[in-house]
Design a protein around this motif. Sequence first.
Motif, PDB file in Angstrom:
ATOM      1  N   ARG A 194      -3.647   4.431  69.361  1.00 58.59           N
ATOM      2  CA  ARG A 194      -3.464   5.475  70.376  1.00 58.59           C
ATOM      3  C   ARG A 194      -2.429   5.075  71.427  1.00 58.59           C
ATOM      4  O   ARG A 194      -2.256   5.778  72.415  1.00 58.59           O
ATOM      5  N   GLY A 195      -1.752   3.948  71.249  1.00 63.25           N
ATOM      6  CA  GLY A 195      -0.769   3.523  72.239  1.00 63.25           C
ATOM      7  C   GLY A 195      -1.365   2.773  73.401  1.00 63.25           C
ATOM      8  O   GLY A 195      -0.776   2.762  74.497  1.00 63.25           O
ATOM      9  N   LEU A 196      -2.501   2.123  73.196  1.00 66.27           N
ATOM     10  CA  LEU A 196      -3.175   1.396  74.269  1.00 66.27           C
ATOM     11  C   LEU A 196      -3.313  -0.096  73.967  1.00 66.27           C
ATOM     12  O   LEU A 196      -4.169  -0.776  74.521  1.00 66.27           O
ATOM     13  N   GLY A 197      -2.466  -0.589  73.076  1.00 69.97           N
ATOM     14  CA  GLY A 197      -2.390  -2.029  72.860  1.00 69.97           C
ATOM     15  C   GLY A 197      -3.575  -2.635  72.145  1.00 69.97           C
ATOM     16  O   GLY A 197      -3.868  -3.817  72.362  1.00 69.97           O
ATOM     17  N   VAL A 206      -6.378  11.024  76.109  1.00 69.44           N
ATOM     18  CA  VAL A 206      -6.389  10.417  74.772  1.00 69.44           C
ATOM     19  C   VAL A 206      -6.702  11.499  73.741  1.00 69.44           C
ATOM     20  O   VAL A 206      -7.794  12.084  73.762  1.00 69.44           O
ATOM     21  N   PRO A 207      -5.777  11.771  72.837  1.00 70.90           N
ATOM     22  CA  PRO A 207      -6.050  12.776  71.797  1.00 70.90           C
ATOM     23  C   PRO A 207      -6.841  12.173  70.642  1.00 70.90           C
ATOM     24  O   PRO A 207      -6.994  10.953  70.541  1.00 70.90           O
ATOM     25  N   THR A 208      -7.322  13.017  69.766  1.00 72.42           N
ATOM     26  CA  THR A 208      -8.086  12.531  68.614  1.00 72.42           C
ATOM     27  C   THR A 208      -7.164  11.957  67.545  1.00 72.42           C
ATOM     28  O   THR A 208      -7.538  11.034  66.834  1.00 72.42           O
ATOM     29  N   GLU A 209      -5.942  12.521  67.433  1.00 71.33           N
ATOM     30  CA  GLU A 209      -5.049  12.025  66.393  1.00 71.33           C
ATOM     31  C   GLU A 209      -4.512  10.646  66.755  1.00 71.33           C
ATOM     32  O   GLU A 209      -4.472  10.243  67.907  1.00 71.33           O
ATOM     33  N   ARG A 210      -4.085   9.940  65.716  1.00 73.79           N
ATOM     34  CA  ARG A 210      -3.564   8.594  65.880  1.00 73.79           C
ATOM     35  C   ARG A 210      -2.058   8.586  65.666  1.00 73.79           C
ATOM     36  O   ARG A 210      -1.469   9.560  65.216  1.00 73.79           O
ATOM     37  N   SER A 211      -1.478   7.435  65.985  1.00 70.43           N
ATOM     38  CA  SER A 211      -0.046   7.280  65.808  1.00 70.43           C
ATOM     39  C   SER A 211       0.246   5.866  65.339  1.00 70.43           C
ATOM     40  O   SER A 211      -0.444   4.919  65.726  1.00 70.43           O
ATOM     41  N   SER A 212       1.263   5.711  64.533  1.00 67.71           N
ATOM     42  CA  SER A 212       1.694   4.402  64.054  1.00 67.71           C
ATOM     43  C   SER A 212       2.954   3.976  64.793  1.00 67.71           C
ATOM     44  O   SER A 212       3.929   4.741  64.855  1.00 67.71           O
ATOM     45  N   ALA A 230       3.894   9.843  81.349  1.00 62.05           N
ATOM     46  CA  ALA A 230       4.706   9.339  80.246  1.00 62.05           C
ATOM     47  C   ALA A 230       3.799   9.123  79.048  1.00 62.05           C
ATOM     48  O   ALA A 230       2.571   9.089  79.178  1.00 62.05           O
ATOM     49  N   ILE A 231       4.406   8.963  77.887  1.00 66.00           N
ATOM     50  CA  ILE A 231       3.660   8.566  76.701  1.00 66.00           C
ATOM     51  C   ILE A 231       3.314   7.091  76.835  1.00 66.00           C
ATOM     52  O   ILE A 231       4.152   6.267  77.200  1.00 66.00           O
ATOM     53  N   SER A 232       2.064   6.741  76.563  1.00 64.05           N
ATOM     54  CA  SER A 232       1.633   5.347  76.639  1.00 64.05           C
ATOM     55  C   SER A 232       2.038   4.618  75.366  1.00 64.05           C
ATOM     56  O   SER A 232       1.568   4.944  74.275  1.00 64.05           O
ATOM     57  N   GLY A 233       2.919   3.633  75.496  1.00 57.87           N
ATOM     58  CA  GLY A 233       3.365   2.871  74.348  1.00 57.87           C
ATOM     59  C   GLY A 233       3.961   3.758  73.271  1.00 57.87           C
ATOM     60  O   GLY A 233       4.805   4.614  73.563  1.00 57.87           O
ATOM     61  N   ALA A 234       3.525   3.563  72.039  1.00 58.09           N
ATOM     62  CA  ALA A 234       4.010   4.373  70.926  1.00 58.09           C
ATOM     63  C   ALA A 234       3.257   5.690  70.802  1.00 58.09           C
ATOM     64  O   ALA A 234       3.497   6.451  69.863  1.00 58.09           O
ATOM     65  N   GLY A 235       2.331   5.978  71.750  1.00 57.95           N
ATOM     66  CA  GLY A 235       1.596   7.217  71.739  1.00 57.95           C
ATOM     67  C   GLY A 235       0.425   7.178  70.761  1.00 57.95           C
ATOM     68  O   GLY A 235       0.184   6.176  70.095  1.00 57.95           O
TER      69      GLY A 235
END
Length: 296
Positions: A97-100, A174-180, A253-258
């Motif tokens: 989710r872009g939260l490390g 925080v959305p339900t979908e994930r991101s790579s 802003a988008i957190s990290g890679a989102g």
Amino acid sequence: MTPVRSVRVTVPASTANLGPGFDALGMALGLHDVVELEVTGAGLEIEVVDAGAGGVDEVPTDESHLVVRALRRASAHLGIEVPGIRLRCHNAIPHARGLGSSAAAVVSGVAAAYAIANRELDAHALQLAAEFEGHADNAAASLLGGLVIAWCDAGEFRAERLTPAASIRPVLAVPTERSSTDATRGLLPDQVSHADAAFTAGRAALAVHAMTARPDLLLAATADRLHQDYRAPAYPASAALVRTLREHGVPAAISGAGPTVLALTREGILPEAVGVTSFEVIELTIDLVGVQIVTK
């Protein structure tokens, strides 16, 4: 020295970039994973406790687990042997989710190895952690706490810690979908215009000042032309929320890679006029301590 056989590591989540500080700025957040590790005679046992992070069934329970991989690499660097491991992971940081979450796992493994070796964390701990992702912003934030400026010289990862202004109250959507991260990096162009590079460099410099001394400048300081617009197709709802928040005067802003959205508020709430029904909204503190280690 008395051998350390049991370690408890608490490591914070992190948000990276803060808008214009691509791969350079990071900040630790008051959301923590806890890893309990016991050195055993042989074998590997892993238990993952899901505290809302999602994906227990997707977390490996073999040597490919990030905590184990980081522990092995750090142990080799420190010259110690860890024949067997009993590992219990309490996951609170949402995955992908872009939260490390990955950086937090790596930092946990590195910190545990240092504890087992009866060694204080040093500059090479950051090197070991950052090498897993190829950049140090998230790892440095989880290690050091607070706000970090990270960079790399000839393969050597470095970071400096700063104390954020006390009035900043992060809010996450925080959305339900994930991101790579790999997938969203693939959306970035090989080249950008000189104008966009100059704009973003100026805003990244301003972000350091705004984050530490002048939070009233954060709306301007979190503007970016280097990466967020290119990544927007990967998470259109998050990109739209960033635009809407900024239109309402909220530094976002988008957190990290989102795809998580970071809002740097002063009240700890988002404007009522902004629709966030498809997001989980979380108010957090800024973690000022970084990784914490307790040994037995």
